[in-house]
Write a protein that holds these residues in place. Structure first.
Motif, short mmCIF file in Angstrom:
data_model
loop_
_atom_site.label_atom_id
_atom_site.label_comp_id
_atom_site.label_asym_id
_atom_site.label_seq_id
_atom_site.Cartn_x
_atom_site.Cartn_y
_atom_site.Cartn_z
N GLY A 82 -13.79 -69.65 -33.35
CA GLY A 82 -12.88 -68.71 -32.68
C GLY A 82 -11.54 -68.65 -33.38
N ALA A 83 -11.55 -68.96 -34.68
CA ALA A 83 -10.30 -69.07 -35.45
C ALA A 83 -9.58 -67.74 -35.60
N GLY A 94 -9.24 -65.58 -33.27
CA GLY A 94 -8.68 -65.19 -31.96
C GLY A 94 -7.22 -65.60 -31.85
N GLY A 154 -6.94 -69.39 -31.57
CA GLY A 154 -7.56 -69.93 -32.79
C GLY A 154 -6.67 -69.80 -34.01
N ARG A 195 -17.50 -64.84 -37.47
CA ARG A 195 -18.55 -63.83 -37.66
C ARG A 195 -18.12 -62.84 -38.72
N ARG A 246 -23.98 -67.81 -30.96
CA ARG A 246 -25.20 -67.44 -30.23
C ARG A 246 -26.44 -67.73 -31.05
N CYS A 302 -12.33 -72.42 -29.72
CA CYS A 302 -11.45 -71.47 -29.00
C CYS A 302 -12.16 -70.13 -28.85
N THR A 343 -14.38 -64.28 -24.84
CA THR A 343 -14.35 -62.82 -24.80
C THR A 343 -13.53 -62.41 -23.59
N ARG A 395 -15.85 -55.62 -26.26
CA ARG A 395 -16.09 -56.93 -26.89
C ARG A 395 -17.31 -57.64 -26.32
N ASN A 418 -22.73 -60.02 -26.00
CA ASN A 418 -21.73 -61.07 -26.25
C ASN A 418 -20.84 -61.24 -25.00
N SER A 449 -10.61 -72.89 -19.05
CA SER A 449 -9.70 -72.06 -18.24
C SER A 449 -9.36 -72.76 -16.92
N LYS A 471 -17.71 -70.72 -18.41
CA LYS A 471 -16.84 -71.78 -18.97
C LYS A 471 -17.25 -73.14 -18.37
N ARG A 490 -2.96 -68.42 -17.31
CA ARG A 490 -3.05 -67.08 -17.91
C ARG A 490 -2.28 -67.07 -19.23
N1 LIG Z 1 -6.63 -64.53 -21.61
C1 LIG Z 1 -6.33 -65.45 -20.74
O1 LIG Z 1 -5.41 -65.31 -19.92
C2 LIG Z 1 -7.08 -66.76 -20.75
C3 LIG Z 1 -6.83 -67.70 -19.75
C4 LIG Z 1 -7.46 -68.94 -19.80
C5 LIG Z 1 -8.34 -69.24 -20.84
N2 LIG Z 1 -8.60 -68.30 -21.79
C6 LIG Z 1 -9.51 -68.68 -22.88
O2 LIG Z 1 -8.72 -69.07 -23.98
C7 LIG Z 1 -9.50 -68.96 -25.18
C8 LIG Z 1 -8.64 -68.34 -26.27
O3 LIG Z 1 -8.20 -67.07 -25.83
P1 LIG Z 1 -7.77 -65.97 -26.90
O4 LIG Z 1 -7.11 -64.87 -26.16
O5 LIG Z 1 -7.10 -66.63 -28.02
O6 LIG Z 1 -9.25 -65.52 -27.38
P2 LIG Z 1 -9.63 -64.29 -28.29
O7 LIG Z 1 -8.44 -63.79 -29.01
O8 LIG Z 1 -10.42 -63.36 -27.45
O9 LIG Z 1 -10.57 -64.96 -29.40
C9 LIG Z 1 -11.91 -65.18 -29.21
C10 LIG Z 1 -12.51 -65.69 -30.49
O10 LIG Z 1 -13.90 -65.95 -30.26
C11 LIG Z 1 -14.63 -65.45 -31.36
N3 LIG Z 1 -16.00 -65.12 -30.95
C12 LIG Z 1 -16.38 -64.25 -30.01
N4 LIG Z 1 -17.72 -64.23 -29.93
C13 LIG Z 1 -18.18 -65.11 -30.85
C14 LIG Z 1 -19.48 -65.52 -31.25
N5 LIG Z 1 -20.56 -65.03 -30.66
N6 LIG Z 1 -19.60 -66.44 -32.24
C15 LIG Z 1 -18.48 -66.94 -32.84
N7 LIG Z 1 -17.22 -66.60 -32.50
C16 LIG Z 1 -17.09 -65.67 -31.52
C17 LIG Z 1 -13.87 -64.20 -31.79
O11 LIG Z 1 -14.23 -63.89 -33.10
P3 LIG Z 1 -14.41 -62.38 -33.63
O12 LIG Z 1 -13.12 -62.12 -34.36
O13 LIG Z 1 -15.59 -62.49 -34.52
O14 LIG Z 1 -14.65 -61.50 -32.43
C18 LIG Z 1 -12.44 -64.71 -31.67
O15 LIG Z 1 -12.08 -65.43 -32.83
C19 LIG Z 1 -10.72 -68.14 -24.83
O16 LIG Z 1 -11.81 -69.00 -24.71
C20 LIG Z 1 -10.37 -67.58 -23.46
O17 LIG Z 1 -11.53 -67.42 -22.66
C21 LIG Z 1 -7.99 -67.09 -21.78
#
Ligand SMILES: NC(=O)c1ccc[n+]([C@@H]2O[C@H](COP(=O)([O-])OP(=O)(O)OC[C@H]3O[C@@H](n4cnc5c(N)ncnc54)[C@H](OP(=O)(O)O)[C@@H]3O)[C@@H](O)[C@H]2O)c1
Length: 273
Positions: free
Chosen positions: A16-17, A19, A22, A41, A62, A80, A83, A90, A118, A147, A170, A191
């Motif tokens: 998830g680097a 993201g 990440g 990916r 997956r 990390c 989705t 996504r 996904n 989370s 999760k 959040r």
């Molecule tokens: N948003 C919130 O308020 C919140 C709150 C609590 C926890 N979280 C959690 O915090 C974490 C980080 O959040 P973020 O906003 O930094 O996440 P993000 O930007 O959505 O990044 C998700 C990462 O996961 C990768 N990914 C998705 N599907 C994949 C797959 N099938 N195989 C390999 N990699 C895959 C994506 O890669 P691609 O570039 O290839 O898509 C991306 O690098 C997440 O787990 C999220 O659920 C979020």
């Protein structure tokens, strides 16, 4: 420092680097001098983000067959991946939904999960379990960004957040890590706030920032709520590597109160006892 656990000789895999969290984790690891491998990916996207500074392995959580190339010889894994909590492009639907189909998707969580390729169930539950299964047996730490709300799925606002099963997924991801008996650290952010703004939510819409003003609060038992800076979540992932006291711990992280000049991670982790 006597409590240092990780060494910069270590090879850390970041899933998830690309993201929001990440990218910051990779930056922090490089700043500390670690060797970094990223599982992505999209090699071109990772190449553009990280230039020549990391080793890039193409894989998809997956697809278990793609994972050993990424996990071989790594000493720690920071996961990390994720989705959106609610259906979006996504989730990678079999065919891009039209307006009516989007309506059906939002009215029917089971239907949306079945049509998505996904979804949280596929990434946060199955994907994490696949990554755990591919981890080296002598892994020093598996760090997972989970989370807040995992234990409060029936309480507002988490009941709404979990309408499409993200917290259930999760939770399953967490369970596969704990059951694996690998040393782990599970981080449950509130959040997410601060960029890179990668989620589709109000904080992203408002480009909400902490402006580095707030302190870091950790808690256990899933009792904390509030915003959590992506920067501090990434810092928590990397700092956890250094302190044995963060091993086999599950904790929430939010930003609250006045920020001290230096965040004392050792004291924060010690307070988790
Ligand atoms: N948003 C919130 O308020 C919140 C709150 C609590 C926890 N979280 C959690 O915090 C974490 C980080 O959040 P973020 O906003 O930094 O996440 P993000 O930007 O959505 O990044 C998700 C990462 O996961 C990768 N990914 C998705 N599907 C994949 C797959 N099938 N195989 C390999 N990699 C895959 C994506 O890669 P691609 O570039 O290839 O898509 C991306 O690098 C997440 O787990 C999220 O659920 C979020």
């Amino acid at each position: 420092m006597t409590s240092l656990e990780a060494s910069v000789e270590d090879l850390v895999l970041v899933a998830g680097a690309t993201g929001g969290v990440g990218q910051l984790v990779v930056g922090k690891l490089l700043e500390k001098g670690f060797r970094v491998r990223v599982l992505t990916r999209n090699a071109a996207k990772a190449q553009q983000m990280f230039n020549q500074q990391v080793e890039i392995v193409v894989g998809d959580t997956r697809q278990p067959a793609t994972l050993p190339a990424a996990t071989s010889d790594v000493t720690q894994i920071i996961c990390c991946t994720g989705t959106t909590a609610f259906p979006s492009a996504r989730w990678e639907f079999e065919q891009p939904p039209n307006l009516i189909e989007w309506g059906i998707i939002f009215l029917n969580p089971q239907f949306s999960q079945a049509k998505a390729k996904n979804s949280p169930a596929q990434i946060d539950a199955q994907g994490v379990s696949n990554l755990v299964a591919a981890a080296p047996k002598n892994l020093q730490r598996f760090i997972f960004v989970s989370s807040c709300g995992i234990l409060r799925k029936n309480q507002f606002p988490f009941s709404v957040l979990n309408a499409f099963g993200v917290l259930d997924a999760k939770h399953k991801g967490e369970e596969s890590i704990v059951d694996s008996r690998l040393p782990y650290t599970i981080i449950r952010p509130g959040r997410l706030i601060d960029g890179p703004y990668t989620s589709y939510d109000l904080n992203t819409l408002l480009k909400a920032k902490t402006q580095g003003k707030y302190g870091v609060v950790l808690g256990t038992g899933d009792t904390l709520s509030g915003d959590a800076s992506r920067i501090d979540v990434a810092n928590a992932c990397v700092e956890s590597l250094f302190y044995p006291r963060s091993s086999r711990k599950i904790f929430e992280i939010v930003n609250k109160g006045e920020r001290p000049p230096v965040i004392d991670w050792e004291t924060l982790f010690t307070g988790l006892e």
